[in-house]
Design an enzyme around this catalytic site. Structure first.
Site, mmCIF file in Angstrom:
data_model
loop_
_atom_site.group_PDB
_atom_site.id
_atom_site.type_symbol
_atom_site.label_atom_id
_atom_site.label_comp_id
_atom_site.label_asym_id
_atom_site.label_seq_id
_atom_site.Cartn_x
_atom_site.Cartn_y
_atom_site.Cartn_z
ATOM 1 C CE LYS A 97 -2.278 4.651 7.226
ATOM 2 N NZ LYS A 97 -3.440 5.322 7.800
ATOM 3 C CD GLU A 108 -11.754 5.772 4.559
ATOM 4 O OE1 GLU A 108 -11.270 4.896 5.285
ATOM 5 O OE2 GLU A 108 -11.157 6.255 3.591
ATOM 6 N NE ARG A 143 -2.604 0.962 3.513
ATOM 7 C CZ ARG A 143 -3.302 0.674 4.611
ATOM 8 N NH1 ARG A 143 -4.544 0.236 4.509
ATOM 9 N NH2 ARG A 143 -2.774 0.819 5.804
HETATM 10 N N1 PLP Z 1 -9.161 4.330 6.583
HETATM 11 C C1 PLP Z 1 -8.299 5.313 6.904
HETATM 12 C C2 PLP Z 1 -8.587 6.681 6.391
HETATM 13 C C3 PLP Z 1 -7.189 5.039 7.696
HETATM 14 O O1 PLP Z 1 -6.326 5.996 8.026
HETATM 15 C C4 PLP Z 1 -6.974 3.725 8.146
HETATM 16 C C5 PLP Z 1 -5.796 3.391 8.942
HETATM 17 O O2 PLP Z 1 -4.814 2.940 8.464
HETATM 18 C C6 PLP Z 1 -7.898 2.729 7.795
HETATM 19 C C7 PLP Z 1 -8.971 3.069 7.015
HETATM 20 C C8 PLP Z 1 -7.706 1.326 8.242
HETATM 21 O O3 PLP Z 1 -6.722 0.691 7.489
HETATM 22 P P1 PLP Z 1 -5.882 -0.523 8.091
HETATM 23 O O4 PLP Z 1 -6.868 -1.561 8.493
HETATM 24 O O5 PLP Z 1 -5.041 -0.960 6.965
HETATM 25 O O6 PLP Z 1 -5.129 0.013 9.241
HETATM 26 C C1 COI Z 2 -4.022 3.270 11.573
HETATM 27 O O1 COI Z 2 -5.015 2.666 11.959
HETATM 28 O O2 COI Z 2 -2.911 2.745 11.502
HETATM 29 C C2 COI Z 2 -4.093 4.656 11.145
HETATM 30 O O3 COI Z 2 -3.209 5.080 10.464
HETATM 31 C C3 COI Z 2 -5.209 5.504 11.572
HETATM 32 C C4 COI Z 2 -4.724 6.756 12.190
HETATM 33 C C5 COI Z 2 -5.868 7.697 12.219
HETATM 34 C C6 COI Z 2 -4.152 6.539 13.552
#
Ligand code: PLP
Ligand code: COI
Length: 341
Positions: free
Chosen positions: A184, A220, A82
């Site tokens: 991200k 989200e 990612r």
């Molecule tokens: N959506 C956003 C905007 C995020 O910042 C995050 C955190 O990483 C997620 C979703 C969840 O992603 P993940 O499950 O890969 O941490």
């Molecule tokens: C994560 O879940 O790793 C994120 O980056 C979310 C952040 C808002 C702490």
């Protein structure tokens, strides 16, 4: 190995400086070998691209102590992939995916004393990040970059842990169609700060963002994807090109289908459907699965039958299975667990 003397059970989601971090520099078209350092400060030029034009991105993953005392990470290969996709979208040099896994491995290993003990309720949050570091005054990508990784022990993202939270439907947008919502990028978080502060000031835990084009579909929150459970026990998650492809969400959909035998659907979810849902949760690395009890849409309260006291029953099963896999209590699918020691 002695663990640090930290009150693990009372940690919030905050930054605590640990001993070692990783840094690698990109210059003249190549990354150097990189190294662990004790210096937690970053010194860059006043005109660095990251400072002027926000050319920065990050990742988030966790390390856990398992039931039998190993230290493991959850699916770091997907974070590496990612981050490479994000870097491409932001015209940054991409950090090789195998080196990414090596770097996070090294930093967790070097800070093993900070990995919270099994059963403490805390975990070690791992934050890889990258930024354009050389001076750029015309709007263009940098040609020098730093890739860094630090770690910090954390507790629950939302105060109260597994207590259901309240969201409001947000009038600000998080991501534009064809924008950067699917990667991200630091800029996505900068522009969510105002909406986040405003939600807190109005007494809400978080925002529910809708699709910017029609404002009818659930996207989200600022830092997590949604999962819903229908009244006939289907697990549904929004499909959108402008949300971050959450690794937790992708893992949960697999767990729901393959471990719990539930029907799963990734599809557009309309705000108007929420009243028919039985359960709602936020999922992400930081959020794990945080149950949502109520969504307020401009004064109209949508209360999920699971209530404001505890997680709904399907959410709880998903939570127990996912955390069971992460903590080594339940056998993981092939390749999901990266063992450090
Ligand atoms: N959506 C956003 C905007 C995020 O910042 C995050 C955190 O990483 C997620 C979703 C969840 O992603 P993940 O499950 O890969 O941490
Ligand atoms: C994560 O879940 O790793 C994120 O980056 C979310 C952040 C808002 C702490």
């Amino acid at each position: 190995m002695e663990k640090k003397n930290i009150d693990w059970g009372n940690l919030g989601f905050g930054y605590m400086e640990t001993e070692k971090r990783f840094v690698s520099h990109y210059k003249d078209g190549a990354w150097d070998e990189g190294e662990l350092t004790s210096d937690s400060n970053v010194v860059i030029n006043e005109c660095a691209c990251v400072l002027q034009y926000a050319q920065t991105c990050f990742e988030g993953l966790k390390a856990y102590t398992t039931e039998n005392g190993h230290i493991v990470m959850f699916r770091p290969d997907l974070n590496a992939e990612r981050m490479a996709n994000t870097a491409k979208r932001l015209c940054m040099a991409s950090f090789p995916e195998d080196k990414f896994i090596e770097a996070v491995h090294k930093v967790v290993e070097a800070n093993a004393e900070y990995v919270p003990p099994y059963g403490s309720g805390a975990t070690l949050y791992v934050r890889p990040y990258m930024f354009g570091s050389n001076a750029v005054i015309g709007v263009k990508p940098a040609d020098e970059y730093q890739f860094r990784v630090f770690v910090t022990p954390v507790g629950p993202y939302f105060k109260g842990g597994a207590k259901p939270i309240t969201l409001r439907v947000c009038d600000y947008d998080r991501a534009a169609p064809h924008g950067t919502g699917h990667v991200k990028a630091g800029l996505n978080y900068a522009m969510s700060l105002y909406a986040g502060m405003d939600a807190h000031a109005q007494g809400y835990d978080e925002n529910m963002y809708l699709d910017a084009a029609t404002r009818t579909k659930v996207e989200e929150t600022g830092g997590a994807n949604f999962i819903f459970v229908t009244r006939d026990q289907k697990v549904v998650t929004p499909k959108s090109a402008t949300i971050l492809p959450s690794i937790t969400r992708r893992s949960l959909m697999y767990v729901a289908k393959e471990y719990l035998g539930l029907e799963v659907e990734e599809r557009e979810v309309y705000l108007s459907e929420l009243e028919d849902m039985a359960e709602c949760g936020l999922c992400g690395t930081a959020a794990v699965i945080s149950p949502v009890g109520k969504v307020v849409d401009h004064g109209k309260e949508i209360c999920f039958p699971s209530g404001m006291e505890e997680m709904g029953p399907i959410t709880k099963k998903l939570y127990d299975t996912l955390t069971g896999i992460q903590m080594g209590r339940i056998e993981a699918p092939e390749g999901w667990i990266h063992r450090i020691c």
